[in-house]
Structure formats: structure tokens, C-alpha cells
Design a protein around this motif. Sequence first.
Motif: not given
Length: 147
Positions: A86, A89-92, A95, A120, A124
Motif C-alpha cells: 500500500r 502504490r502510485r509510484r510506478g 508498471r 482497479e 491497471f
Amino acid sequence: MIVRPLARQDLAALEPLVAESEADGFHFLRRFHGDWLAGRARADAVDEWFLGVFDGGALVAVGGVTPDPYAADARVGRVRHLYVARAHRRRGLGRRLLAELEARARGVYDLLRLRTDTPEASRFYESLGFAPVESGSATHLRRLRDS
């Protein structure tokens, strides 16, 4: 952040991710952990591997590719057990991890499939080129090379 294959000594580092994923309602990392302990999952084989993203000594993301047990074709792989902590997350990282998994898969598989049950996760995977598919055993696929 370092992305590298998981090794036997990383089993203890996986525990915090297992606990967090279960608190989120996901049990796939617990199954992977058990399979790895029992020798039913291989972390670094030619056709099956799991990578971890490490921040210092902490394992903050994990994912793998295995032969797809639902496909009768050895050129079909399956993305397995992808999870990002958690706080990371949202930091690549997801990916980046998936890109590393795909790069390695290109030498082994023509097609990757996966199954997810959250909107979600669907968004992604679709943002990274996976196409939704109607199948009892997969929700998304991505061609790595044309057949």
C-alpha cells in the motif's frame, strides 16, 4: 529500488506483504508462499519465475510468470501474484515490475494471460496493453509476439 528474482532467503521478507494482502482481502500471496515453501512454485526457473521489488532490504512488491495451467499450449504464460505494498502504490512500481516480467517472458512465451477480480486491477492491466477477454480461466491477455 531494485528489481531482482526472488531467492529462498527472501521468504521471511515476503511475510509482511502476505499479511498486508490478506488484510486487503487477497489470499493469493498466502497460497504462493505456501506453494514456494512446499516446492510447488519455483522462483527462478526457465519457464517460471517471481521477481521482487526491494526498497533497501524491504520487499515492497512481488509478481511472477508461470506456465498457464489452464492453457494446453506451452507458449502461453500466466502473470501470477502481482502485489504492491500500500505505502508504495502510485509510484510506478507495479508498471516497472510488470515490464520486467514481460521482458523476461518474451523469450519463453508468445502470450500472457491473467485473472483479476477488481476494477482497479483491470484498469491497471488494460493501461499496460492487456486486453479484456471472455474466458472462464482468464480476464485479460497480452500478445508478446504475433503467432
